[in-house]
Motif scaffolding. Structure first.
Motif, PDB file in Angstrom:
ATOM      1  N   ALA A   1       6.813 -13.682   3.023  1.00 56.55           N
ATOM      2  CA  ALA A   1       5.885 -13.815   4.332  1.00 56.55           C
ATOM      3  C   ALA A   1       6.641 -14.806   5.153  1.00 56.55           C
ATOM      4  N   GLU A   2       7.381 -15.554   4.980  1.00 55.16           N
ATOM      5  CA  GLU A   2       8.078 -16.500   5.718  1.00 55.16           C
ATOM      6  C   GLU A   2       9.325 -15.924   6.393  1.00 55.16           C
ATOM      7  N   SER A   3       9.881 -15.092   5.623  1.00 61.09           N
ATOM      8  CA  SER A   3      11.093 -14.279   6.179  1.00 61.09           C
ATOM      9  C   SER A   3      10.568 -12.905   6.953  1.00 61.09           C
ATOM     10  N   GLY A   4       9.407 -12.665   6.943  1.00 63.33           N
ATOM     11  CA  GLY A   4       8.986 -11.477   7.707  1.00 63.33           C
ATOM     12  C   GLY A   4       8.921 -10.242   7.297  1.00 63.33           C
ATOM     13  N   GLU A   5       9.489 -10.399   5.943  1.00 63.18           N
ATOM     14  CA  GLU A   5       9.724  -9.260   4.980  1.00 63.18           C
ATOM     15  C   GLU A   5       8.048  -8.325   4.606  1.00 63.18           C
ATOM     16  N   MET A   6       7.353  -9.088   4.400  1.00 65.25           N
ATOM     17  CA  MET A   6       6.068  -8.669   3.567  1.00 65.25           C
ATOM     18  C   MET A   6       5.066  -8.288   4.386  1.00 65.25           C
ATOM     19  N   VAL A   7       4.662  -6.997   4.240  1.00 68.47           N
ATOM     20  CA  VAL A   7       3.824  -6.144   4.767  1.00 68.47           C
ATOM     21  C   VAL A   7       2.463  -6.092   4.339  1.00 68.47           C
ATOM     22  N   ASP A   8       2.430  -5.939   2.818  1.00 66.96           N
ATOM     23  CA  ASP A   8       1.420  -5.925   1.984  1.00 66.96           C
ATOM     24  C   ASP A   8       1.696  -6.129   0.603  1.00 66.96           C
ATOM     25  N   GLY A   9       0.890  -6.808  -0.207  1.00 65.83           N
ATOM     26  CA  GLY A   9       1.219  -6.635  -1.792  1.00 65.83           C
ATOM     27  C   GLY A   9      -0.027  -6.984  -2.507  1.00 65.83           C
ATOM     28  N   ASN A  10      -0.242  -6.735  -3.566  1.00 58.82           N
ATOM     29  CA  ASN A  10      -1.260  -7.063  -4.402  1.00 58.82           C
ATOM     30  C   ASN A  10      -0.912  -6.576  -5.980  1.00 58.82           C
ATOM     31  N   GLY A  11      -1.670  -7.356  -6.777  1.00 60.57           N
ATOM     32  CA  GLY A  11      -1.758  -7.017  -8.287  1.00 60.57           C
ATOM     33  C   GLY A  11      -3.002  -6.157  -8.195  1.00 60.57           C
ATOM     34  N   LEU A  12      -3.077  -5.357  -9.447  1.00 60.81           N
ATOM     35  CA  LEU A  12      -4.061  -4.283  -9.483  1.00 60.81           C
ATOM     36  C   LEU A  12      -4.796  -4.619 -10.689  1.00 60.81           C
ATOM     37  N   ALA A  13      -6.264  -4.277 -10.901  1.00 63.38           N
ATOM     38  CA  ALA A  13      -7.168  -4.613 -11.824  1.00 63.38           C
ATOM     39  C   ALA A  13      -6.448  -3.756 -13.253  1.00 63.38           C
ATOM     40  N   ALA A  14      -7.022  -4.237 -14.200  1.00 63.29           N
ATOM     41  CA  ALA A  14      -6.547  -3.684 -15.592  1.00 63.29           C
ATOM     42  C   ALA A  14      -6.801  -1.998 -15.707  1.00 63.29           C
ATOM     43  N   PRO A  15      -5.989  -1.247 -16.499  1.00 62.29           N
ATOM     44  CA  PRO A  15      -6.193   0.136 -16.464  1.00 62.29           C
ATOM     45  C   PRO A  15      -7.677   0.580 -16.819  1.00 62.29           C
ATOM     46  N   ALA A  16      -8.125  -0.514 -17.784  1.00 58.99           N
ATOM     47  CA  ALA A  16      -9.781  -0.031 -18.448  1.00 58.99           C
ATOM     48  C   ALA A  16     -10.518   0.004 -17.110  1.00 58.99           C
TER      49      ALA A  16
ATOM     50  N   GLY B   1       1.080  -3.739  -9.889  1.00 55.50           N
ATOM     51  CA  GLY B   1       1.112  -4.517  -8.639  1.00 55.50           C
ATOM     52  C   GLY B   1       2.140  -3.831  -7.700  1.00 55.50           C
ATOM     53  N   TYR B   2       2.108  -4.080  -6.600  1.00 58.42           N
ATOM     54  CA  TYR B   2       2.835  -3.661  -5.782  1.00 58.42           C
ATOM     55  C   TYR B   2       3.305  -4.534  -4.548  1.00 58.42           C
ATOM     56  N   TRP B   3       4.336  -4.331  -3.805  1.00 56.57           N
ATOM     57  CA  TRP B   3       4.661  -4.897  -2.465  1.00 56.57           C
ATOM     58  C   TRP B   3       4.992  -3.801  -1.638  1.00 56.57           C
ATOM     59  N   VAL B   4       4.572  -3.865  -0.194  1.00 58.54           N
ATOM     60  CA  VAL B   4       5.066  -2.946   0.669  1.00 58.54           C
ATOM     61  C   VAL B   4       6.091  -3.985   1.635  1.00 58.54           C
ATOM     62  N   LEU B   5       7.391  -3.856   1.682  1.00 58.26           N
ATOM     63  CA  LEU B   5       8.111  -4.698   2.265  1.00 58.26           C
ATOM     64  C   LEU B   5       9.034  -4.120   3.319  1.00 58.26           C
ATOM     65  N   ASP B   6       9.366  -4.847   4.483  1.00 60.13           N
ATOM     66  CA  ASP B   6      10.265  -4.212   5.417  1.00 60.13           C
ATOM     67  C   ASP B   6      11.526  -5.052   5.565  1.00 60.13           C
ATOM     68  N   CYS B   7      12.402  -4.349   4.919  1.00 58.55           N
ATOM     69  CA  CYS B   7      13.729  -5.024   4.852  1.00 58.55           C
ATOM     70  C   CYS B   7      14.789  -4.453   5.269  1.00 58.55           C
ATOM     71  N   GLU B   8      15.969  -5.226   5.576  1.00 59.85           N
ATOM     72  CA  GLU B   8      17.018  -4.554   6.437  1.00 59.85           C
ATOM     73  C   GLU B   8      17.835  -3.710   5.744  1.00 59.85           C
ATOM     74  N   SER B   9      17.727  -3.733   4.389  1.00 56.93           N
ATOM     75  CA  SER B   9      18.633  -2.658   3.513  1.00 56.93           C
ATOM     76  C   SER B   9      18.188  -2.503   2.138  1.00 56.93           C
ATOM     77  N   LEU B  10      18.565  -1.606   1.530  1.00 53.80           N
ATOM     78  CA  LEU B  10      18.125  -1.329   0.063  1.00 53.80           C
ATOM     79  C   LEU B  10      18.824  -2.496  -0.749  1.00 53.80           C
ATOM     80  N   GLU B  11      20.013  -3.103  -0.259  1.00 48.53           N
ATOM     81  CA  GLU B  11      20.565  -4.204  -0.901  1.00 48.53           C
ATOM     82  C   GLU B  11      19.448  -5.250  -1.049  1.00 48.53           C
ATOM     83  N   ARG B  12      18.949  -5.617  -0.092  1.00 49.13           N
ATOM     84  CA  ARG B  12      18.027  -6.828   0.261  1.00 49.13           C
ATOM     85  C   ARG B  12      16.852  -6.426  -0.623  1.00 49.13           C
ATOM     86  N   VAL B  13      16.422  -5.335  -0.706  1.00 53.72           N
ATOM     87  CA  VAL B  13      14.941  -5.159  -1.248  1.00 53.72           C
ATOM     88  C   VAL B  13      15.511  -5.103  -2.834  1.00 53.72           C
ATOM     89  N   THR B  14      16.529  -4.672  -3.324  1.00 51.79           N
ATOM     90  CA  THR B  14      17.200  -4.735  -4.505  1.00 51.79           C
ATOM     91  C   THR B  14      17.066  -6.095  -5.060  1.00 51.79           C
TER      92      THR B  14
END
Length: 138
Positions: free
Chosen positions: A48-63, A92-105
């Motif tokens: 969030a501080e770097s400005g890369e976080m768009v969204d993210g969350n853990g998800l409920a159990a498969p049950a 869970g997931y994050w939607v990130l806005d990153c400058e490159s594939l290397e950064r998200v890796t």
């Protein structure tokens, strides 16, 4: 570029988080849960501080999952989870806005270092580019 960063898990992993061990995963202690939660909170704050976080969350159990499909007659078929035939699901997931594939890796590699009890399964982190609405790679 935006990326979807996904972590996987199974019902057994969620059960382990709740203190129920299995052949698949050891039970988590309160201390281990706190360490993992602190790690994820720090990661999310950094993104969030770097400005890369768009969204993210853990998800409920498969049950808690519901599957909606079509039967042979074309009518909806609704099934509640968990699904024995499914080993891993999106945990869970994050939607990130990153400058490159290397950064998200780099971020995905950091996710892999989240604390967990010894013997816990380690799933790969999945990175999927999100094409711009105006075109881009499909």
């Amino acid at each position: 570029m935006k990326y979807l960063v996904m972590v996987q898990g199974s019902q057994a992993d969620y059960d382990a988080l709740g203190g129920k061990a299995s052949a698949h995963s050891p039970a988590w202690s309160e201390k281990e849960l706190r360490a993992m939660s602190s790690f994820m909170e720090e990661l999310n704050n950094d993104l969030a501080e770097s400005g890369e976080m768009v969204d993210g969350n853990g998800l409920a159990a498969p049950a808690a999952t519901r599957l909606v499909g079509l039967g042979e007659d074309g009518r909806p078929v609704i099934t509640d989870g968990p699904y024995g035939e499914t080993k891993e699901l999106l945990a869970g997931y994050w939607v990130l806005d990153c400058e490159s594939l290397e950064r998200v890796t780099e971020i995905a590699e950091r996710v892999l270092r989240a604390p967990a009890p010894e013997g816990s399964p380690v799933y790969p982190v999945v990175i999927r580019p999100i094409p711009d609405a105006g075109g881009g790679d499909v």
